[in-house]
Structures are given as C-alpha cells and as structure tokens.
Enzyme design. Structure first.
Site, PDB file in Angstrom:
ATOM      1  N   LYS A 163       0.835  -1.207   0.000  1.00  0.00           N
ATOM      2  CA  LYS A 163       0.000   0.000   0.000  1.00  0.00           C
ATOM      3  C   LYS A 163       0.864   1.249   0.000  1.00  0.00           C
ATOM      4  O   LYS A 163       0.588   2.217  -0.721  1.00  0.00           O
ATOM      5  CB  LYS A 163      -0.935  -0.006   1.208  1.00  0.00           C
ATOM      6  CG  LYS A 163      -1.738   1.289   1.391  1.00  0.00           C
ATOM      7  CD  LYS A 163      -2.558   1.628   0.151  1.00  0.00           C
ATOM      8  CE  LYS A 163      -3.183   3.011   0.232  1.00  0.00           C
ATOM      9  NZ  LYS A 163      -4.373   3.077   1.057  1.00  0.00           N
ATOM     10  N   CYS A 217      -3.065  10.636   1.777  1.00  0.00           N
ATOM     11  CA  CYS A 217      -2.275   9.438   1.474  1.00  0.00           C
ATOM     12  C   CYS A 217      -0.921   9.766   0.848  1.00  0.00           C
ATOM     13  O   CYS A 217       0.118   9.483   1.428  1.00  0.00           O
ATOM     14  CB  CYS A 217      -3.051   8.514   0.538  1.00  0.00           C
ATOM     15  SG  CYS A 217      -4.501   7.757   1.285  1.00  0.00           S
TER      16      CYS A 217
END
Length: 366
Positions: A163, A217
């Site tokens: 991720k 993010c």
C-alpha cells in the site's frame, strides 16, 4: 460529498444492518480504520491504532478476526497482535509463532479513490496480508461477502508495504512532472506542450504537474517507507522534497508578479486537494494561499471553492486579508487569477473573463 454514500448508509440503517455505538461490542470480526498521521519527525503516529486495539482486547473472543485497514508502516499489524495479546494473555495470538492461533489478525489496506469510493470498494482488487496464512484466509472470507475484485493473499508486512509503495510510486511520478514544470518555466517552454508531445512515445506516460501534492495518502505514506529505511530511500525523499517545494514555487511567482500593482487583488480558485471533491486534507492549494497572504498582508486575497460549506478550511480564516467570494465575483475583482484546482465550475469559466488579468494556471486547464 461521496456519490451514493447517503443512500447506502440510510438504507442499511433502515434495515437494521448498521448501528453505531460508543462501546466496543463482542462480535465475530473487527475492522480498524482510524487515522495514521505522522509525528513532527515524520514517523507514523500509531496512537489511534493502539487505542483501537486496546478497546477491542477486552471483548475479543476465540475465533474472532481483527483486520487493520489503516495505512501503516510495515510491522504495525504485528503490533496490533501484540497489543491485544498483552491485555489478553489467555488467548493464543498469531505473533506467538507456535502454530496455534485463536484470534486471526490481518492487514487489508483501503484502496479507493475519493469520489468513487462506493464503486471501488466493491470492484477493486484487495490485498490481504495475514500474520499467518490461516489469518489471511479467514480475513478473505469476510471480504468475499462484498468484494467483486480479485482477493490476493500475502503476509502482513508485505501487504503494508504494498500500500505504501502504491502511493510512493505516484508521488515520485508527480514529482517528475512538477520538477519538469519548473525546468520548463526556467527555459521558457510550455510544459503542457512538452508533456503532450513526449507522451506520444508508446512507453512514456508523464503525469500532469500541479501546485503540489495533497490528500491524506500520497504526501504521508512515502514518509513511512523513508522512516523505516532512511539510508535506502534517497529517491523517495527527493520526490517528497520536490512536491513539498512546489507550493512555495507557485506562491513566490504570484508574489513577485503582485509587485507590479499598487494595490493588487489576487484571486485563488480552488482549495480542495483534488478536483470535484470536498476533501481539503493536506491540500497544497491551501498552502499556496497561506504563503501569499502571509507574505503580502497588505494585499487582498480572494478565495473561491464550490465545495466550501460555510467554514473556510485550514487556518485561512485567521488571515484578515483573505475573503471568500463566489468564483465569478472573485475573477471580476482580481488583477491576478491563480487556478489551483481544476473544479468543473472553473473549467467552464469563459476565457473572456480573464482578459487583461495576470493568470497563473497551475493545472493546464486554460
């Protein structure tokens, strides 16, 4: 603003399938989806994850599944297992490595795009990393209830790293585009034309530059890799520095241009971190406006964003020279117009409205 979310939530509540509580119940499966911001030294702040694990521990029962969805540095899922185990020594946890596991702990990172969450939460592939293979398989059983994409099983640390790598990859590629825009500016060439022509090569796909990188993010996740392996992360660090520098570059250019006017009015269009969403977290546009307003307190700075609902985001409300205006009025009053976010409302502005003004289009829309 997330399409179809309101309908989905209200329908689930009406059917009695979704309830909310301030107490952690005893259930079959727990999904931890809490913030993982970074500390001042840019290491991960895992306090929210630890608090969630500590709330789960008293209620967890043999056979339960505990899944961490929060984006986390490698090793965090193992920490969740240990935190629960410390409070529940009566349970066999997977980090004990004796082959017996009563609580199945895994990591399944969120992989959705704001504005498309209700679609992508179903259709995207899911990476599930278990503390053991059995942990991954048990977690996969839960996601197969609704996930239509492929479910890929691995170990927890690899899933955590995957991720982070997804967002670090995007950060590096955006940094290339942003640096290219600054080089092109120095050489007096049109970066948009350069990228358009270069992308005609069958193996080249340069992204579009902008005023920086935003969201919760991409500006954060690379630092989790950098902090885990600082000596080996030179490219990731350089990319972060390029993208963090870009808002200063844009602001410096606008401030320099404002010196040409006696009492300039600067209009900044767009404050969210990306187009057509109402998410202002880590937005470089807000940083640009703050830099301009603080450097020129004598200058009126007008801001406009169709997704501002009454409250001005960030610390912008603390600046006396910043005013919120509708886009048409902001452009009409401006000597300098700065496009920071390519909201559809701004894309459709007639170019005749920009006549006689200094225009900084950081998105290549106009």
């Amino acid at each position: 603003v997330e399409p179809d979310l309101t309908v989905g939530v209200s329908g689930a509540v009406a059917l009695g399938r979704l309830t909310a509580t301030t107490e952690t119940p005893e259930v079959d499966a727990y999904i931890i989806a809490v913030p993982t911001p970074f500390n001042p030294d840019r290491t991960a702040d895992l306090s929210y994850v630890k608090a969630a694990a500590e709330q789960i521990a008293p209620q967890v029962k043999p056979g339960a599944i505990v899944i961490l969805e929060s984006t986390s540095p490698p090793g965090t899922t193992e920490k969740v297992s240990r935190w629960i185990g410390e409070l529940r020594p009566d349970l066999k946890m997977p980090h004990d490595n004796d082959g017996i596991t009563e609580v199945h702990v895994a990591h399944c990172p969120e992989r959705v795009l704001p504005g498309r969450i209700m679609i992508e939460i179903l259709t995207n592939d899911r990476v599930i990393g278990g503390m053991t293979r059995r942990c991954a398989e048990r977690a996969a059983e839960l996601y197969r209830v609704f996930a239509q994409g492929e479910i890929l099983l691995t170990d927890a640390a690899t899933a955590e790293m995957a991720k982070l790598v997804e967002n670090a990859y995007r950060d590096v590629n955006i940094a290339f585009a942003n640096e290219l825009s600054m080089i092109s500016e120095t050489l007096h060439v049109d970066v948009w034309e350069v990228i358009r022509l270069a992308n005609r090569h069958p193996r080249v796909n340069i992204l579009s530059p902008g005023p920086g990188v935003g969201g919760h993010c991409i500006p954060v996740d690379p630092w989790f890799i950098i902090s885990a392996a600082p000596e080996a992360s030179k490219l990731l660090r350089a990319a972060r520095e390029v993208n963090d520098r870009k808002p200063h570059h844009v602001a410096d250019a606008v401030i320099a241009s404002s010196q040409r006017f006696r009492e300039p009015v600067i209009s900044c269009l767009g404050l969210s971190f990306k187009a057509d969403v109402d998410d202002f977290r880590e937005s470089p546009a807000i940083g640009v406006v703050e830099l301009i307003a603080s450097a020129r307190p004598d200058v009126t700075v007008l801001i406009s964003d169709p997704f501002i609902n009454g409250t001005i985001p960030g610390n912008l409300g603390n600046y006396p020279n910043i005013r919120l205006e509708p886009a048409s009025e902001a452009v009409e009053k401006a000597d300098i117009v700065v496009l920071l976010v390519e909201h559809e409302k701004f894309r459709s502005l007639r170019h005749t409205r920009l006549g006689g003004k200094v225009v900084y289009d950081t998105r290549g829309v106009w």
